[in-house]
Write a protein that holds these residues in place. Structure first.
Motif, PDB file in Angstrom:
ATOM      1  N   PHE A  74      -7.840   7.408   2.340  1.00 60.40           N
ATOM      2  CA  PHE A  74      -8.469   6.140   1.982  1.00 60.40           C
ATOM      3  C   PHE A  74      -7.490   4.971   2.111  1.00 60.40           C
ATOM      4  O   PHE A  74      -7.894   3.848   2.427  1.00 60.40           O
ATOM      5  CB  PHE A  74      -9.025   6.215   0.554  1.00 60.40           C
ATOM      6  CG  PHE A  74     -10.271   7.041   0.442  1.00 60.40           C
ATOM      7  CD1 PHE A  74     -11.482   6.552   0.918  1.00 60.40           C
ATOM      8  CD2 PHE A  74     -10.245   8.301  -0.119  1.00 60.40           C
ATOM      9  CE1 PHE A  74     -12.635   7.302   0.828  1.00 60.40           C
ATOM     10  CE2 PHE A  74     -11.387   9.077  -0.206  1.00 60.40           C
ATOM     11  CZ  PHE A  74     -12.595   8.575   0.264  1.00 60.40           C
ATOM     12  N   GLY A  75      -6.205   5.238   1.886  1.00 56.07           N
ATOM     13  CA  GLY A  75      -5.214   4.187   2.113  1.00 56.07           C
ATOM     14  C   GLY A  75      -5.174   3.761   3.571  1.00 56.07           C
ATOM     15  O   GLY A  75      -5.092   2.569   3.893  1.00 56.07           O
ATOM     16  N   LEU A 100      -7.668   4.122   5.794  1.00 53.91           N
ATOM     17  CA  LEU A 100      -8.918   3.452   6.135  1.00 53.91           C
ATOM     18  C   LEU A 100      -8.931   2.016   5.615  1.00 53.91           C
ATOM     19  O   LEU A 100      -9.336   1.089   6.332  1.00 53.91           O
ATOM     20  CB  LEU A 100     -10.098   4.235   5.555  1.00 53.91           C
ATOM     21  CG  LEU A 100     -10.378   5.602   6.206  1.00 53.91           C
ATOM     22  CD1 LEU A 100     -11.526   6.298   5.495  1.00 53.91           C
ATOM     23  CD2 LEU A 100     -10.688   5.450   7.690  1.00 53.91           C
ATOM     24  N   MET A 101      -8.481   1.805   4.387  1.00 51.01           N
ATOM     25  CA  MET A 101      -8.466   0.452   3.836  1.00 51.01           C
ATOM     26  C   MET A 101      -7.470  -0.435   4.581  1.00 51.01           C
ATOM     27  O   MET A 101      -7.715  -1.622   4.799  1.00 51.01           O
ATOM     28  CB  MET A 101      -8.118   0.491   2.345  1.00 51.01           C
ATOM     29  CG  MET A 101      -9.158   1.202   1.487  1.00 51.01           C
ATOM     30  SD  MET A 101     -10.814   0.488   1.675  1.00 51.01           S
ATOM     31  CE  MET A 101     -10.528  -1.172   1.081  1.00 51.01           C
ATOM     32  N   THR A 102      -6.340   0.153   4.997  1.00 51.08           N
ATOM     33  CA  THR A 102      -5.371  -0.617   5.778  1.00 51.08           C
ATOM     34  C   THR A 102      -5.958  -1.012   7.125  1.00 51.08           C
ATOM     35  O   THR A 102      -5.771  -2.146   7.596  1.00 51.08           O
ATOM     36  CB  THR A 102      -4.092   0.207   5.982  1.00 51.08           C
ATOM     37  OG1 THR A 102      -3.539   0.552   4.711  1.00 51.08           O
ATOM     38  CG2 THR A 102      -3.073  -0.579   6.789  1.00 51.08           C
ATOM     39  N   ILE A 128      -9.164  -1.404   7.863  1.00 50.81           N
ATOM     40  CA  ILE A 128     -10.173  -2.450   7.648  1.00 50.81           C
ATOM     41  C   ILE A 128      -9.507  -3.783   7.356  1.00 50.81           C
ATOM     42  O   ILE A 128      -9.904  -4.834   7.885  1.00 50.81           O
ATOM     43  CB  ILE A 128     -11.116  -2.034   6.503  1.00 50.81           C
ATOM     44  CG1 ILE A 128     -11.924  -0.791   6.909  1.00 50.81           C
ATOM     45  CG2 ILE A 128     -12.059  -3.171   6.145  1.00 50.81           C
ATOM     46  CD1 ILE A 128     -12.748  -0.206   5.791  1.00 50.81           C
ATOM     47  N   SER A 129      -8.473  -3.760   6.539  1.00 55.33           N
ATOM     48  CA  SER A 129      -7.770  -5.011   6.202  1.00 55.33           C
ATOM     49  C   SER A 129      -7.107  -5.611   7.429  1.00 55.33           C
ATOM     50  O   SER A 129      -7.083  -6.838   7.607  1.00 55.33           O
ATOM     51  CB  SER A 129      -6.716  -4.742   5.117  1.00 55.33           C
ATOM     52  OG  SER A 129      -7.321  -4.229   3.955  1.00 55.33           O
ATOM     53  N   VAL A 189       0.837  -1.206   0.000  1.00 56.08           N
ATOM     54  CA  VAL A 189       0.000   0.000   0.000  1.00 56.08           C
ATOM     55  C   VAL A 189       0.869   1.252   0.000  1.00 56.08           C
ATOM     56  O   VAL A 189       0.627   2.204  -0.763  1.00 56.08           O
ATOM     57  CB  VAL A 189      -0.938  -0.007   1.222  1.00 56.08           C
ATOM     58  CG1 VAL A 189      -1.711   1.300   1.310  1.00 56.08           C
ATOM     59  CG2 VAL A 189      -1.898  -1.176   1.139  1.00 56.08           C
TER      60      VAL A 189
END
Length: 442
Positions: free
Chosen positions: A169-170, A172-174, A176-177, A26
């Motif tokens: 967004f990076g 947030l996605m990290t 969540i992941s 990421v």
């Protein structure tokens, strides 16, 4: 060589490595996108806008050249080029900045300076310290002039939005992941804790869960643990049954021999005592490490008890002062540790004339040491010495102290392993004989 150096700085835990696997792509992707955007989009837009401004500055310079005097420059530029919204005023040479002024993060400013320097004749410097206005200093036939205009005409509006969106967004996605990854790693950690506890002699409830591969590994562990426990139970029952059944005829033989007045019964009684002692060792070995539960014990008090019992039994053993800077308690099986220490003391006084016991406690480990002044064990045969029913005739005579069946060190080894530790054999620097260390992590 590089990978060996890099390996030292890699995370040790599964969470850290999984986070690195997740975050590294990421972060690299964000950096690549940022660089490409800065080079292709940001730089390209700035170049186009600066080229347009350069044409307008050329018009301003033409007006400056037509001005009859320096005092007429500002009114003529305002009158003739009002739609351009630029101001031009003459300045003394000593007020012209010698260097360009801009912030360290002003990427578009660097692009502008490069374009003005290469495409504008008479360019002196550019002042970008004001976030709203641009001050351009140029040399003309009328002397140095300062041209000011709106910064928005030469820089893209809100250029930071893409970076904010990318990193937001990076992140947030990290996040969540990582939450989902944690749920996938939790069954693996539960399996690791169950395996570690079983290796230390503890049985904790465990149910396979997680992905298909993790479930398969968990089911294999449960089956393996069940087989090992059945094997230990069968071994214990077999040895206990045989030893217990032999006690009755031995007791009758001892009573019969004690009631006889014949002088020849002495050796026979000695043989019966030897057989009784061997049976006791078999029983100790069959019990293994399953006696008692783990509890928090003070190692110093425990060793004092073990040495006191050995001294009451007539053994020449001494407890040395405590070593190490650690303090507090250690989770141990009291009966098992006492048996291990007693076996080591018995071996020490059997093959030597005296024994010394010491305990060292640190923040991470506990070490129980038993030393003697006997013949010791050669280094090449120490691995063989800790095996069950192993008797090293050439190293430590069986005829001293009545002999044994070779289970003393084996029992101590099993007890140490059941506590997640190890039994180490070496040479005593103090007494010259065998040195036996039980090392257990806290």
């Amino acid at each position: 060589m590089f990978f060996m150096w890099l390996k030292r700085y890699m995370p040790r835990g599964i969470y850290g490595r999984a986070a690195l696997i997740l975050l590294l792509p990421v972060v690299i992707l964000q950096l690549v996108v940022t660089v490409i955007f800065a080079q292709r989009n940001y730089e390209g837009v700035t170049t186009q806008m600066t080229t347009t401004v350069l044409r307008e500055v050329a018009l301003v310079l033409d007006v400056v050249a037509d001005a009859p005097s320096p005092d007429d420059i500002a009114p003529m530029v305002t009158e003739r080029l009002a739609p351009l919204m630029m101001r031009a005023t003459p300045v003394p040479l000593d007020e012209v900045p010698r260097q360009n002024s801009l912030s360290w993060y002003d990427y578009s400013g660097r692009v502008m300076i490069k374009l003005f320097r290469t495409r504008l004749s008479g360019f002196l410097s550019l002042d970008l310290s004001d976030p709203d206005l641009v001050y351009l200093f140029a040399d003309t036939d009328r002397g140095p002039i300062k041209i000011s205009f709106d910064r928005r005409r030469i820089s893209a509006a809100n250029p930071h939005q893409l970076f904010v969106y990318t990193f937001t967004f990076g992140f947030l996605m990290t996040l969540i992941s990582f939450v989902y990854l944690r749920n996938q790693l939790r069954p693996i950690k539960r399996l690791a804790r169950a395996a570690e506890a079983f290796g230390r002699g503890r049985h904790i409830p465990y149910t396979p869960a997680g992905a298909v591969e993790v479930r398969a590994a968990g089911s294999a562990f449960v089956d393996m643990r069940a087989r090992i426990e059945r094997h230990i139970e069968q071994r214990t029952l077999m040895l206990s049954g045989v030893s217990h059944d032999l006690r009755t005829p031995l007791t009758r033989m001892r009573l019969s021999l004690s009631m006889m007045d014949d002088e020849d019964t002495g050796p026979l009684l000695q043989d019966v005592d030897d057989m009784q002692r061997m049976l006791d060792e078999f029983l100790d070995f069959s019990k293994g490490t399953a006696e008692g539960e783990f509890e928090k014990l003070d190692p110093h008090v425990l060793l004092e008890t073990a040495v006191a019992e050995a001294q009451r039994a007539g053994r020449n053993v001494t407890l040395l002062p405590a070593e190490g800077t650690g303090s507090g308690t250690v989770r141990l099986r009291k009966v098992a540790i006492l048996r291990a220490v007693d076996n080591l003391i018995s071996n020490a006084v059997r093959y030597g004339s005296k024994a010394e016991v010491s305990v060292m406690l640190t923040d991470k480990t506990m070490r129980i040491r038993v030393e003697d002044d006997g013949p010791g064990i050669p280094e090449a045969r120490r691995h063989e010495a800790v095996r069950p029913f192993s008797r090293l005739d050439s190293a430590r005579s069986q005829n001293q102290g009545g002999g044994g069946v070779g289970l003393g060190l084996a029992i101590a080894t099993d007890i140490a392993r059941a506590h997640g530790g190890v039994l180490r054999l070496g040479v005593s620097e103090r007494l010259g004989g065998l040195r036996a260390d039980i090392v257990i992590a806290r």
